[in-house]
Design a protein around this motif. Structure first.
Motif, PDB file in Angstrom:
ATOM      1  N   GLY A 185      37.070  59.126  38.462  1.00 55.45           N
ATOM      2  CA  GLY A 185      36.058  59.974  37.405  1.00 55.45           C
ATOM      3  C   GLY A 185      37.224  58.924  36.124  1.00 55.45           C
ATOM      4  N   LEU A 186      39.074  58.854  36.083  1.00 54.86           N
ATOM      5  CA  LEU A 186      39.382  57.568  35.275  1.00 54.86           C
ATOM      6  C   LEU A 186      39.027  56.507  35.162  1.00 54.86           C
ATOM      7  N   ALA A 187      38.931  56.316  36.690  1.00 54.43           N
ATOM      8  CA  ALA A 187      38.258  54.792  36.963  1.00 54.43           C
ATOM      9  C   ALA A 187      36.615  54.113  36.618  1.00 54.43           C
ATOM     10  N   GLY A 188      36.202  55.463  36.004  1.00 52.53           N
ATOM     11  CA  GLY A 188      34.878  55.061  35.275  1.00 52.53           C
ATOM     12  C   GLY A 188      35.307  55.285  33.627  1.00 52.53           C
ATOM     13  N   LEU A 189      35.888  55.422  33.833  1.00 51.59           N
ATOM     14  CA  LEU A 189      35.635  55.612  32.212  1.00 51.59           C
ATOM     15  C   LEU A 189      36.533  54.248  31.491  1.00 51.59           C
ATOM     16  N   VAL A 190      37.472  53.904  32.429  1.00 51.95           N
ATOM     17  CA  VAL A 190      37.759  52.696  32.521  1.00 51.95           C
ATOM     18  C   VAL A 190      36.589  51.015  31.942  1.00 51.95           C
ATOM     19  N   VAL A 191      35.759  51.685  33.010  1.00 47.99           N
ATOM     20  CA  VAL A 191      34.928  50.574  33.325  1.00 47.99           C
ATOM     21  C   VAL A 191      33.824  51.240  32.122  1.00 47.99           C
ATOM     22  N   MET A 227      40.009  43.091  34.095  1.00 50.39           N
ATOM     23  CA  MET A 227      39.642  44.065  34.048  1.00 50.39           C
ATOM     24  C   MET A 227      39.758  45.526  34.967  1.00 50.39           C
ATOM     25  N   VAL A 228      37.506  45.631  34.912  1.00 54.86           N
ATOM     26  CA  VAL A 228      36.638  46.090  36.228  1.00 54.86           C
ATOM     27  C   VAL A 228      37.072  45.698  37.268  1.00 54.86           C
ATOM     28  N   SER A 229      38.166  44.867  37.351  1.00 59.59           N
ATOM     29  CA  SER A 229      37.864  44.084  39.196  1.00 59.59           C
ATOM     30  C   SER A 229      39.239  44.844  39.369  1.00 59.59           C
ATOM     31  N   ASP A 230      40.163  45.537  39.072  1.00 54.56           N
ATOM     32  CA  ASP A 230      41.571  45.836  38.706  1.00 54.56           C
ATOM     33  C   ASP A 230      41.353  47.529  39.116  1.00 54.56           C
ATOM     34  N   TYR A 231      40.179  47.729  37.971  1.00 48.80           N
ATOM     35  CA  TYR A 231      39.564  49.656  38.026  1.00 48.80           C
ATOM     36  C   TYR A 231      38.842  50.227  39.010  1.00 48.80           C
ATOM     37  N   ALA A 232      38.041  49.143  39.353  1.00 44.46           N
ATOM     38  CA  ALA A 232      36.638  49.733  40.248  1.00 44.46           C
ATOM     39  C   ALA A 232      36.933  50.158  40.937  1.00 44.46           C
ATOM     40  N   PRO A 233      36.080  51.678  41.352  1.00 43.73           N
ATOM     41  CA  PRO A 233      36.435  52.463  42.199  1.00 43.73           C
ATOM     42  C   PRO A 233      36.302  51.413  43.661  1.00 43.73           C
ATOM     43  N   ARG A 234      37.000  52.019  44.388  1.00 49.23           N
ATOM     44  CA  ARG A 234      37.133  51.910  45.770  1.00 49.23           C
ATOM     45  C   ARG A 234      36.110  51.101  46.979  1.00 49.23           C
ATOM     46  N   GLU A 269      52.155  53.691  39.535  1.00 50.50           N
ATOM     47  CA  GLU A 269      51.851  54.744  38.994  1.00 50.50           C
ATOM     48  C   GLU A 269      50.262  55.016  38.492  1.00 50.50           C
ATOM     49  N   LEU A 270      50.115  53.830  37.619  1.00 51.07           N
ATOM     50  CA  LEU A 270      48.856  53.997  37.412  1.00 51.07           C
ATOM     51  C   LEU A 270      46.837  53.457  37.633  1.00 51.07           C
ATOM     52  N   ALA A 271      47.231  52.943  39.636  1.00 58.24           N
ATOM     53  CA  ALA A 271      46.857  52.896  40.581  1.00 58.24           C
ATOM     54  C   ALA A 271      46.499  53.983  41.270  1.00 58.24           C
ATOM     55  N   THR A 272      47.763  55.250  41.471  1.00 56.49           N
ATOM     56  CA  THR A 272      48.070  56.213  41.787  1.00 56.49           C
ATOM     57  C   THR A 272      46.602  57.631  40.869  1.00 56.49           C
ATOM     58  N   ARG A 273      47.163  56.997  40.081  1.00 53.18           N
ATOM     59  CA  ARG A 273      46.353  58.213  38.605  1.00 53.18           C
ATOM     60  C   ARG A 273      44.996  57.535  39.112  1.00 53.18           C
ATOM     61  N   TYR A 274      44.595  56.488  38.931  1.00 53.71           N
ATOM     62  CA  TYR A 274      43.263  56.437  38.919  1.00 53.71           C
ATOM     63  C   TYR A 274      42.668  56.687  40.257  1.00 53.71           C
ATOM     64  N   ASP A 275      43.131  56.336  41.229  1.00 58.48           N
ATOM     65  CA  ASP A 275      42.471  55.933  42.608  1.00 58.48           C
ATOM     66  C   ASP A 275      42.320  54.590  42.853  1.00 58.48           C
ATOM     67  N   VAL A 276      42.987  53.742  42.777  1.00 56.27           N
ATOM     68  CA  VAL A 276      42.026  52.218  42.939  1.00 56.27           C
ATOM     69  C   VAL A 276      43.445  51.136  43.555  1.00 56.27           C
ATOM     70  N   GLU A 277      43.026  50.801  44.345  1.00 52.51           N
ATOM     71  CA  GLU A 277      44.538  49.841  45.183  1.00 52.51           C
ATOM     72  C   GLU A 277      45.316  49.094  43.867  1.00 52.51           C
ATOM     73  N   LEU A 278      46.965  48.691  44.485  1.00 51.33           N
ATOM     74  CA  LEU A 278      47.167  48.155  43.383  1.00 51.33           C
ATOM     75  C   LEU A 278      47.386  46.416  44.087  1.00 51.33           C
TER      76      LEU A 278
END
Length: 444
Positions: A15-21, A133-140, A213-222
């Motif tokens: 959900g947080l990653a979706g907010l970024v997108v 930016m969205v490449s970093d935070y896109a859902p897995r 920490e951000l990758a864990t919180r947003y559930d995306v790959e580092l």
């Protein structure tokens, strides 16, 4: 049955990653609004003789914004490496919003042109930064799909620009349309507050714990840290690799195709409503065509990747450009309005995603260590077409050859068909799957 803590955390991260997108999508929406608004108000500016504007001067003004975009796109990477992608996005939104205010206040063509140039710098810097930016935070597992969805925002901005022009120009005046383009300034603090910093930037700066920490919180790959920063010699060597052996011909084919593709994208975007006016359509109908064209662009972005996956990006790009040439040519033939709407829609479907498939083709044929250079230079060479397209339309109208406007753009479609088609006929490198189009969804 209650969800496990890990599943709950994963859902929250998604959900947080979706907010970024979503935030990036809105930023690109405003980018599209600001980019397309000039073309939407241009028929009114010419009809009323605002600033004593002639058709050739209008074409020059259209090219100012695309020249600014060239500058913004070329400098965005360097600036982002220094200050971060988040700050750059906030700065770009602020810049093109304030520049639109300058256009709204302009008392002459010179100040208006300065405003459009400054807006172009912000517009050119925002889109590649938002894609990163969205490449970093896109859902897995959904990076390509997420970038494709992001690109629909640019065309949604084109739809919004036509609606703003239709609603405001007659009752309030053209300046009101540019004042609407200042409103994204209110969105800049929202970005500054809620948009996290790019994970790639944090890793590159050695702030690995913060990135983890951000990758864990947003559930995306580092992102994986790069082994070392390329020197200037390395970068020039990567460029030289594009011309070694038989690669020089392939490189030039891509560059020529990209030049024609972006000439079409920005030339048609700037002059579509004005050229439709010269074909005898009312202003409201001409602006409706802009809406339909951009709806087609959204649909095209969503289907082009799937078609490329099945048939290969080079083939799809060549076919799309050929169909674009046919569609643009038919726009110069005064047909039944319903049929014209269908042609405008299909032209939007093919034109906008044809250029994207050039980037996908270049990405697929490039080695991993040279991919960024190959795509970047292909886009950069195309930007010169983006500058030339609005100017070309203005020159044709100024010479009293407005009827040739659609024909000239159709010829450009044939140009890109020939060059990307020639590239498609050359063998694909071993180990590259020709039917895959997922590596890059691309940008204008």
């Amino acid at each position: 049955m209650s969800s496990s803590p890990s599943a709950t955390a994963s859902a929250r991260g998604t959900g947080l990653a979706g907010l970024v997108v979503g935030l990036c999508w809105l930023a690109v929406l405003f980018d599209g609004l600001d980019m397309f608004i000039y073309g939407s108000v241009l028929p009114h500016l010419l009809a009323t003789g605002t600033f004593g504007l002639t058709a050739d001067q209008a074409g020059d003004l259209g090219s100012y914004a695309t020249f600014g975009m060239l500058v913004g796109a070329l400098t965005a990477g360097t600036v982002a490496d220094r200050i971060g992608r988040k700050k750059l996005m906030v700065g770009c939104v602020t810049l093109f919003s304030l520049a639109s205010g300058l256009c709204a206040l302009a008392g002459g063509a010179e100040v208006f042109g300065l405003g459009r140039t400054l807006a172009g710098v912000g517009l050119g810097g925002l889109l590649p930064t938002a894609i990163s930016m969205v490449s970093d935070y896109a859902p897995r597992g959904r990076a390509a799909l997420t970038i494709g969805v992001l690109m629909t925002a640019h065309h949604a901005g084109g739809i919004l620009s036509a609606c703003v022009a239709k609603w405001l120009i007659d009752p309030v005046g053209w300046r009101a349309a540019f004042w609407v383009c200042v409103l994204p300034l209110l969105f800049a603090p929202v970005l500054a507050r809620f948009l996290p910093e790019s994970l790639s930037f944090l890793v590159a700066k050695g702030r690995t714990e913060e990135a983890r920490e951000l990758a864990t919180r947003y559930d995306v790959e580092l992102p994986v840290a790069k082994s070392g920063k390329k020197s200037a010699a390395d970068r020039w060597d990567a460029l030289a690799n594009l011309f070694r052996g038989g690669e020089w011909l392939q490189t030039l084919l891509y560059w020529c195709a990209s030049f024609g593709g972006l000439l079409l994208v920005y030339g048609v975007a700037t002059w579509l409503p004005t050229l439709m006016r010269t074909e005898g359509y009312a202003l409201a109908d001409a602006l409706t065509f802009v809406v339909v064209f951009n709806v087609g662009g959204i649909v095209g972005m969503l289907i082009a990747g799937r078609a490329a996956d099945r048939f290969g990006a080079p083939r799809i790009s060549a076919l799309w450009f050929a169909l674009t040439a046919v569609g643009v040519y038919l726009l110069g033939v005064h047909l039944d309005q319903t049929l014209t709407m269908v042609i405008v829609f299909l032209t939007g479907v093919f034109l906008n995603s044809a250029q994207t498939m050039i980037y996908a083709t270049v990405s697929l044929r490039s080695t991993p260590d040279n991919r960024a250079t190959a795509v970047g230079w292909t886009s950069g060479m195309g930007r010169f077409g983006a500058v030339f397209g609005p100017w070309l339309g203005g020159q044709l109208l100024a010479a009293g050859n407005g009827d040739w406007g659609f024909t000239a753009f159709a010829i450009t479609g044939v140009w890109s068909t020939v060059f990307i088609g020639a590239a498609a006929l050359r063998s694909v490198k071993p180990g590259v799957r020709a039917g895959s189009g997922q590596e890059l969804v691309g940008s204008h």
